[in-house]
Design a protein around this motif. Sequence first.
Motif, PDB file in Angstrom:
ATOM      1  N   ARG A  35      12.018  14.233  72.262  1.00  0.00           N
ATOM      2  CA  ARG A  35      11.399  12.920  72.281  1.00  0.00           C
ATOM      3  C   ARG A  35      10.025  13.009  71.651  1.00  0.00           C
ATOM      4  NH1 ARG A  35      13.740  10.907  77.653  1.00  0.00           N
ATOM      5  NH2 ARG A  35      15.374   9.484  76.937  1.00  0.00           N
ATOM      6  N   TYR A  36       9.622  11.929  70.961  1.00  0.00           N
ATOM      7  CA  TYR A  36       8.360  11.926  70.229  1.00  0.00           C
ATOM      8  C   TYR A  36       7.652  10.606  70.466  1.00  0.00           C
ATOM      9  CZ  TYR A  36      11.149  15.522  68.071  1.00  0.00           C
ATOM     10  OH  TYR A  36      11.971  16.608  67.894  1.00  0.00           O
ATOM     11  N   ALA A  37       6.359  10.646  70.433  1.00  0.00           N
ATOM     12  CA  ALA A  37       5.590   9.403  70.523  1.00  0.00           C
ATOM     13  C   ALA A  37       5.983   8.523  69.335  1.00  0.00           C
ATOM     14  CB  ALA A  37       4.102   9.708  70.482  1.00  0.00           C
ATOM     15  N   PRO A  38       6.039   7.196  69.528  1.00  0.00           N
ATOM     16  CA  PRO A  38       6.477   6.314  68.441  1.00  0.00           C
ATOM     17  C   PRO A  38       5.755   6.557  67.120  1.00  0.00           C
ATOM     18  CG  PRO A  38       6.284   5.076  70.474  1.00  0.00           C
ATOM     19  CD  PRO A  38       5.753   6.444  70.767  1.00  0.00           C
ATOM     20  N   GLU A  39       4.460   6.845  67.202  1.00  0.00           N
ATOM     21  CA  GLU A  39       3.706   7.054  65.966  1.00  0.00           C
ATOM     22  C   GLU A  39       4.012   8.404  65.316  1.00  0.00           C
ATOM     23  OE1 GLU A  39       1.072   8.314  69.441  1.00  0.00           O
ATOM     24  OE2 GLU A  39       2.469   6.677  68.969  1.00  0.00           O
ATOM     25  N   ARG A  40       4.765   9.267  66.014  1.00  0.00           N
ATOM     26  CA  ARG A  40       5.098  10.584  65.470  1.00  0.00           C
ATOM     27  C   ARG A  40       6.499  10.647  64.870  1.00  0.00           C
ATOM     28  NH1 ARG A  40       3.581  14.544  63.344  1.00  0.00           N
ATOM     29  NH2 ARG A  40       5.073  15.930  64.369  1.00  0.00           N
ATOM     30  N   ARG A  41       7.334   9.651  65.120  1.00  0.00           N
ATOM     31  CA  ARG A  41       8.734   9.742  64.691  1.00  0.00           C
ATOM     32  C   ARG A  41       8.868   9.889  63.185  1.00  0.00           C
ATOM     33  NH1 ARG A  41      10.019   5.047  68.383  1.00  0.00           N
ATOM     34  NH2 ARG A  41      10.371   6.043  70.410  1.00  0.00           N
ATOM     35  N   ILE A  42       8.188   9.033  62.438  1.00  0.00           N
ATOM     36  CA  ILE A  42       8.305   9.076  60.980  1.00  0.00           C
ATOM     37  C   ILE A  42       7.745  10.389  60.446  1.00  0.00           C
ATOM     38  CG2 ILE A  42       7.667   7.970  58.810  1.00  0.00           C
ATOM     39  CD1 ILE A  42       9.654   6.404  60.518  1.00  0.00           C
ATOM     40  N   ALA A  43       6.624  10.827  60.976  1.00  0.00           N
ATOM     41  CA  ALA A  43       6.039  12.089  60.529  1.00  0.00           C
ATOM     42  C   ALA A  43       6.990  13.253  60.793  1.00  0.00           C
ATOM     43  CB  ALA A  43       4.706  12.322  61.228  1.00  0.00           C
ATOM     44  N   ARG A  44       7.611  13.276  61.965  1.00  0.00           N
ATOM     45  CA  ARG A  44       8.561  14.335  62.302  1.00  0.00           C
ATOM     46  C   ARG A  44       9.761  14.298  61.352  1.00  0.00           C
ATOM     47  NH1 ARG A  44      10.105  19.063  65.259  1.00  0.00           N
ATOM     48  NH2 ARG A  44      12.372  19.013  65.328  1.00  0.00           N
ATOM     49  N   LYS A 164      15.186   2.035  57.136  1.00  0.00           N
ATOM     50  CA  LYS A 164      14.195   1.215  57.815  1.00  0.00           C
ATOM     51  C   LYS A 164      13.449   2.069  58.843  1.00  0.00           C
ATOM     52  CE  LYS A 164      16.809  -3.109  57.415  1.00  0.00           C
ATOM     53  NZ  LYS A 164      17.489  -4.201  58.172  1.00  0.00           N
ATOM     54  N   ALA A 165      12.135   2.010  58.795  1.00  0.00           N
ATOM     55  CA  ALA A 165      11.334   2.796  59.733  1.00  0.00           C
ATOM     56  C   ALA A 165      11.664   2.443  61.181  1.00  0.00           C
ATOM     57  CB  ALA A 165       9.847   2.574  59.458  1.00  0.00           C
ATOM     58  N   SER A 166      12.021   1.205  61.424  1.00  0.00           N
ATOM     59  CA  SER A 166      12.319   0.759  62.788  1.00  0.00           C
ATOM     60  C   SER A 166      13.639   1.318  63.310  1.00  0.00           C
ATOM     61  CB  SER A 166      12.366  -0.774  62.832  1.00  0.00           C
ATOM     62  OG  SER A 166      13.355  -1.273  61.952  1.00  0.00           O
ATOM     63  N   GLU A 167      14.440   1.961  62.445  1.00  0.00           N
ATOM     64  CA  GLU A 167      15.744   2.485  62.848  1.00  0.00           C
ATOM     65  C   GLU A 167      15.754   4.008  62.945  1.00  0.00           C
ATOM     66  OE1 GLU A 167      18.509   0.719  60.093  1.00  0.00           O
ATOM     67  OE2 GLU A 167      18.455  -1.212  61.124  1.00  0.00           O
ATOM     68  N   VAL A 168      14.561   4.598  63.083  1.00  0.00           N
ATOM     69  CA  VAL A 168      14.461   6.046  63.291  1.00  0.00           C
ATOM     70  C   VAL A 168      14.459   6.308  64.797  1.00  0.00           C
ATOM     71  CG1 VAL A 168      13.076   8.116  62.947  1.00  0.00           C
ATOM     72  CG2 VAL A 168      13.207   6.381  61.137  1.00  0.00           C
ATOM     73  N   HIS A 169      15.417   7.095  65.258  1.00  0.00           N
ATOM     74  CA  HIS A 169      15.541   7.411  66.679  1.00  0.00           C
ATOM     75  C   HIS A 169      15.063   8.827  66.944  1.00  0.00           C
ATOM     76  CE1 HIS A 169      17.947   3.767  67.377  1.00  0.00           C
ATOM     77  NE2 HIS A 169      18.476   4.033  66.190  1.00  0.00           N
ATOM     78  N   ASP A 170      14.710   9.106  68.182  1.00  0.00           N
ATOM     79  CA  ASP A 170      14.216  10.434  68.536  1.00  0.00           C
ATOM     80  C   ASP A 170      15.279  11.508  68.359  1.00  0.00           C
ATOM     81  OD1 ASP A 170      11.669   9.605  69.150  1.00  0.00           O
ATOM     82  OD2 ASP A 170      12.036   9.407  71.291  1.00  0.00           O
ATOM     83  N   ASN A 171      16.495  11.256  68.869  1.00  0.00           N
ATOM     84  CA  ASN A 171      17.539  12.271  68.885  1.00  0.00           C
ATOM     85  C   ASN A 171      18.902  11.620  68.709  1.00  0.00           C
ATOM     86  OD1 ASN A 171      18.433  11.526  71.739  1.00  0.00           O
ATOM     87  ND2 ASN A 171      16.299  12.131  72.092  1.00  0.00           N
ATOM     88  N   LEU A 172      19.925  12.438  68.497  1.00  0.00           N
ATOM     89  CA  LEU A 172      21.269  11.921  68.233  1.00  0.00           C
ATOM     90  C   LEU A 172      21.798  11.113  69.411  1.00  0.00           C
ATOM     91  CD1 LEU A 172      23.837  11.730  66.534  1.00  0.00           C
ATOM     92  CD2 LEU A 172      24.529  13.949  67.469  1.00  0.00           C
ATOM     93  N   TYR A 173      21.580  11.589  70.627  1.00  0.00           N
ATOM     94  CA  TYR A 173      22.086  10.882  71.803  1.00  0.00           C
ATOM     95  C   TYR A 173      21.551   9.455  71.856  1.00  0.00           C
ATOM     96  CZ  TYR A 173      23.075   9.846  76.713  1.00  0.00           C
ATOM     97  OH  TYR A 173      23.516   9.252  77.870  1.00  0.00           O
ATOM     98  N   GLU A 174      20.248   9.305  71.623  1.00  0.00           N
ATOM     99  CA  GLU A 174      19.668   7.966  71.690  1.00  0.00           C
ATOM    100  C   GLU A 174      20.137   7.089  70.533  1.00  0.00           C
ATOM    101  OE1 GLU A 174      15.470   8.483  72.149  1.00  0.00           O
ATOM    102  OE2 GLU A 174      15.660   9.121  74.238  1.00  0.00           O
ATOM    103  N   ALA A 175      20.381   7.686  69.376  1.00  0.00           N
ATOM    104  CA  ALA A 175      20.932   6.916  68.261  1.00  0.00           C
ATOM    105  C   ALA A 175      22.332   6.407  68.601  1.00  0.00           C
ATOM    106  CB  ALA A 175      20.972   7.774  67.005  1.00  0.00           C
ATOM    107  N   MET A 176      23.150   7.263  69.189  1.00  0.00           N
ATOM    108  CA  MET A 176      24.512   6.866  69.567  1.00  0.00           C
ATOM    109  C   MET A 176      24.495   5.763  70.612  1.00  0.00           C
ATOM    110  SD  MET A 176      26.190  10.689  69.697  1.00  0.00           S
ATOM    111  CE  MET A 176      27.835  10.157  70.129  1.00  0.00           C
ATOM    112  N   ARG A 177      23.588   5.848  71.579  1.00  0.00           N
ATOM    113  CA  ARG A 177      23.489   4.824  72.609  1.00  0.00           C
ATOM    114  C   ARG A 177      23.000   3.505  72.015  1.00  0.00           C
ATOM    115  NH1 ARG A 177      22.848   6.492  77.993  1.00  0.00           N
ATOM    116  NH2 ARG A 177      22.620   4.255  78.413  1.00  0.00           N
TER     117      ARG A 177
END
Length: 223
Positions: A35-44, A164-177
């Motif tokens: 899990r990443y802070a929202p502002e870190r997702r794109i950077a990661r 889309k930047a708004s469609e970047v999820h932390d991990n696969l599980y959360e993307a699937m959910r």
Amino acid sequence: MNARDRILARLRTSLEGTTALADDYDEALVTEPWRYAPERRIARLREMLEAVHGETVLTTAAQWPERVLEALAARAIEELLVAPESAHGRQLAAHLAEAGGALRLKAYDRPVEAWKDALFFHTPASLTGTLGAIAATGSLVLWPTPQEPRLMSLVPPLHIALLKASEVHDNLYEAMRAQGWTEGLPTNALLVSGPSKTADIQQTLAYGAHGPKELLVLILEDA
């Protein structure tokens, strides 16, 4: 009743009299470490993609067509495979009509058997959309459709993907959910984590051995 029907009938009755076990897995095992802070997702995401020779560009929903033209011009590419009936296909075509230029748009509009040679040997680049991305692994999520068959992202030497930047999820599980994968999947779902690579020969990692030699991800930031 043929053999197929007999097999299916046995499968349908095999669970009679049994009780399903409740899910008792620990969801935190596949989420908390990734899990990443929202502002870190794109950077990661960018760090992970660029670590395996992917290229990322931050842009907007209005400016991405110009970034596509710049990338193709820098590589002297004059033809692009695109889904003309998709929203991004229409946007790119409208931009070309206004801006001019020599870029030719090509559609995947027939069975692969009818143009296999042209697809594999005379299609230098493609543009596709994405369903989102996974920050933990730097992976794009693609669900091929009749408009954008999977070979569009697997064959041309340069694959340009819109994300889309708004469609970047932390991990696969959360993307699937979030995307409701349990409600129905396509016949083929792709996780793309950079250009093609292989270590089949003497366990030496080589890029571009098969499939796209370059992956360019245009990340569309929210207005």
